[in-house]
Structure formats: structure tokens, C-alpha cells
Design an enzyme around this catalytic site. Structure first.
Site, mmCIF file in Angstrom:
data_model
loop_
_atom_site.group_PDB
_atom_site.id
_atom_site.type_symbol
_atom_site.label_atom_id
_atom_site.label_comp_id
_atom_site.label_asym_id
_atom_site.label_seq_id
_atom_site.Cartn_x
_atom_site.Cartn_y
_atom_site.Cartn_z
ATOM 1 C CE LYS A 111 -4.275 -1.367 2.242
ATOM 2 N NZ LYS A 111 -5.406 -1.574 2.995
ATOM 3 C CE LYS A 191 -5.929 -7.974 -1.551
ATOM 4 N NZ LYS A 191 -6.348 -7.545 -0.374
ATOM 5 C CE LYS A 194 -13.817 -3.742 0.425
ATOM 6 N NZ LYS A 194 -12.817 -3.898 1.688
#
Ligand code: TYM
Length: 324
Positions: A111, A191, A194
Site C-alpha cells: 500500500k 487478489k 477493492k
């Protein structure tokens, strides 16, 4: 009764990975466990959110959880920021967490490459440990991507207990192998997420029928043309996992049913089952979302219940640390 706590962030769109990796486990467990479902809004703001849209997103996630089967007569659902005990305990846990432990977190590494770094993003797993430990949680149903965070929560509980005296129960991860990691429809190495920049990678719970069918049609496959038990690529086995989840079947049963079918035929079957299920959820969602008052009442009850439990743990923590 054993306690289960789990959380979902109100950031981006709620997708079928969240549904099968986590929410469905909470729904299945709610007859036997005390379920505490949390909307992790304080976690969500560790990456920039539009303040004008955040309230809407929070209500959307609550209503989607209810539409997906969280029954407020059996389970409790609340908004993290409405219980100040979470940030309080996170602060205390910060004082026993080492830099090295947080630097190892793979989600932080990922992130902080995508977004502007901030201390909240670095400290995120400590807040998550506080979420879990406040409720003397027995089990935490999550997808594979949260496993490392859960290990930190266990480590911090052990460290606190041995340094200050027994307070926290040591929580266990509850991960269902087959659906622990639903992958992107566009890249089976990543994966479903969102925050995927490619909107075709994830099927969202609120997607229209047209969008769902379009995304499945465009999902990547491989160079063969039909389903074979022995030659499945990562992309095809991801689609088969989704099919199995939506039909409540094992992968083995799915192979027996679909062996030899062309990818085109299979994709049509997959789209039918996904559309049917998601349209049902969307219908319930609209009804729940329209009744703001009822939604607020469920959240008030959830918050009061959460605080009644967490305040007991926090008081013990303060006593042990010498703050009262
Ligand atoms: P979040 O909001 O990213 O995801 C919610 C849940 O969905 C699971 N999940 C997946 N499962 C399978 N395949 C996927 N592609 C996939 N993507 C997401 C996640 O593992 C998660 O279980 N940090 C958490 C929220 C949180 C939390 C907690 C969870 C805050 N505090 C305490 C448990 C306990 C998160 O970001 O989840």
C-alpha cells in the site's frame, strides 16, 4: 458462546472476494457464535477517501452486510469510529509494538508503494489488533491477505499478557481454504481487490447484470478451450472456485459437472449463477438501504453492545498498565 469478530473497510467497492472470503463465513457462524461485525472506517481513512462520500460508503457496507445475510437479531454490527475504545487500546498496544514487526507487513509494503505514506498506514495492524483483542475474540474469519495481521494480534496479546499479566484471550484465524483468496478476473496472480486500477478485475456486489456478464465474458482464461481436471491454469481454477462458491459445491463436484465443457459454455453458466445471487442481494439491499431509521437503530444497538464488552477489557488493561 464463543466470540467472533471480523471487519470490512468501507473503501472502494464490496466485491465477491469479500463476500466469499469473509462475510459468508460470518453468516454461516451466526447460529453458534456471538458475531461482532465491524465496519472499519478508521482503517479506511489510512488511504485518502472523499469526505463527502465516506458516510454513504459506510451505510452502503452496513446494508450490504445485512443483505448478504447478517441477521441483526442474532449478530451485532457496528461502526468502528463509534466506539472510542479501539483507538485507546491501539495507543497502548503501540507502546509494546516494535518497528521491525510493522516493517515486515506485506500489506504495508504494497500500500505504501501505491499511496502517499502516512503513519496511520504503518500503524494499521496495531489498530486491527486492538479491534480483535478488545472483545476477547476466539475466532477471526478473514481471507488469506489478513493472516499476517492476525499473527501480529496474537503476538501482541501474548506480549502484553506476559509483561503486565493475563488480560487478552489469544485469537485464532478462521480461514476457509477454498475461498481464502479469490483472484482478479484480469490477472490470476493478483487478489481481487477493492483498489484494483482495472475495473474489470473485480465483480462488485452492486454491479448491474450487464456489468457482471461483461466482466465474466472478458475474464482471462488460457490457451486451451475446454475444462479439464488435470490441465487447469490459475485463471480457470479461479473461475471454477467462484462457481463452486456460488453453488455451495466443492471443486471436486464442480469438475465432475463441468469436465469437457467449453470455456464459453462455462462462462455462461458462471454468469447465470453470479447474476442470480447478486440480484437477490441487491433487491434486499434496496429495501434495507431505504429505511434509514431502521438501519440507524441496528447500528445503535450494535455500538452499545460493542462498548459494553470492550469497556470491560479496556478497564482491565488500564489497571494492569497503571493508568487507573
Ligand atoms: P478488507 O475490507 O480489505 O476485506 C474484508 C474481508 O474480505 C477478505 N478479502 C478477500 N477474501 C478472499 N479473496 C479476496 N480477493 C479478498 N479480498 C478481501 C479480507 O481478507 C477480509 O477478511 N483489515 C481488514 C479489515 C479489518 C478487520 C479487523 C478484519 C479491520 N479490523 C479486525 C478482521 C478483524 C481489511 O482491510 O479487510
Amino acid at each position: 458462546m464463543k466470540t467472533v469478530l471480523s471487519g470490512i473497510q468501507p473503501s472502494g467497492n464490496f466485491h465477491i472476494g469479500n463476500l466469499y472470503g469473509a462475510i459468508n463465513q460470518w453468516v454461516r457462524m451466526q447460529n453458534e457464535y456471538d458475531i461482532i461485525a465491524m465496519v472499519a472506517d478508521l482503517h479506511a481513512i489510512t488511504i485518502p477517501q472523499d469526505p463527502k462520500k465516506l458516510q454513504e460508503k459506510i451505510k452502503e457496507v452496513v446494508a450490504l452486510n445485512l443483505a448478504a445475510g447478517i441477521d441483526p437479531n442474532k449478530s451485532h454490527i457496528f461502526i468502528q469510529s463509534e466506539n472510542p475504545d479501539h483507538t485507546y487500546l491501539a495507543w497502548i498496544l503501540n507502546t509494546i509494538t516494535s518497528f521491525g514487526q510493522l516493517e515486515r507487513m506485506t500489506q504495508f509494503k504494497e500500500k505504501s508503494q501505491k499511496h502517499e505514506e502516512n503513519v496511520g498506514l504503518f500503524d494499521y495492524p496495531v489498530l486491527m489488533a486492538a479491534d480483535i483483542l478488545l472483545y476477547q475474540t476466539d475466532e477471526v474469519p478473514v481471507g488469506e491477505d489478513q493472516k499476517q495481521h492476525l499473527e501480529l494480534a496474537r503476538d501482541l496479546a501474548e506480549k502484553f499478557n506476559s509483561r503486565f499479566g493475563e488480560v487478552f484471550k489469544i485469537p485464532a484465524a478462521y480461514i476457509v481454504n477454498e475461498t481464502a483468496r479469490i483472484m482478479s478476473l484480469q490477472n490470476p496472480e493478483m487478489k481481487m481487490s477493492k483498489s484494483d486500477s482495472n475495473p474489470l478485475g473485480a465483480i462488485n456486489l452492486l454491479d448491474s447484470e450487464e456489468e457482471i456478464r461483461g466482466k465474466i465474458k472478458k475474464a482471462v482464461t488460457d490457451s486451451s478451450s475446454s475444462i479439464s481436471r488435470n490441465a487447469g491454469s490459475a485463471a480457470i481454477s479461479n473461475l471454477l472456485t467462484i462457481y463452486a462458491s456460488f453453488n455451495n459445491q466443492t471443486l471436486d463436484q464442480v469438475y465432475s459437472e463441468l469436465e469437457g465443457k467449453s470455456y464459453g459454455e462455462f462462462k455462461n453458466l458462471l454468469a447465470d449463477v453470479v447474476v442470480k445471487k447478486l440480484l437477490e442481494i441487491q433487491k434486499r439491499y434496496q429495501e434495507i438501504r431505504e429505511d434509514e431509521q431502521a438501519l440507524r437503530k441496528i447500528l445503535d444497538q450494535g455500538r452499545d453492545y460493542a462498548i459494553s464488552k470492550s469497556s470491560q477489557t479496556l478497564l482491565e488493561v488500564k489497571e494492569k498498565v497503571g493508568l487507573v
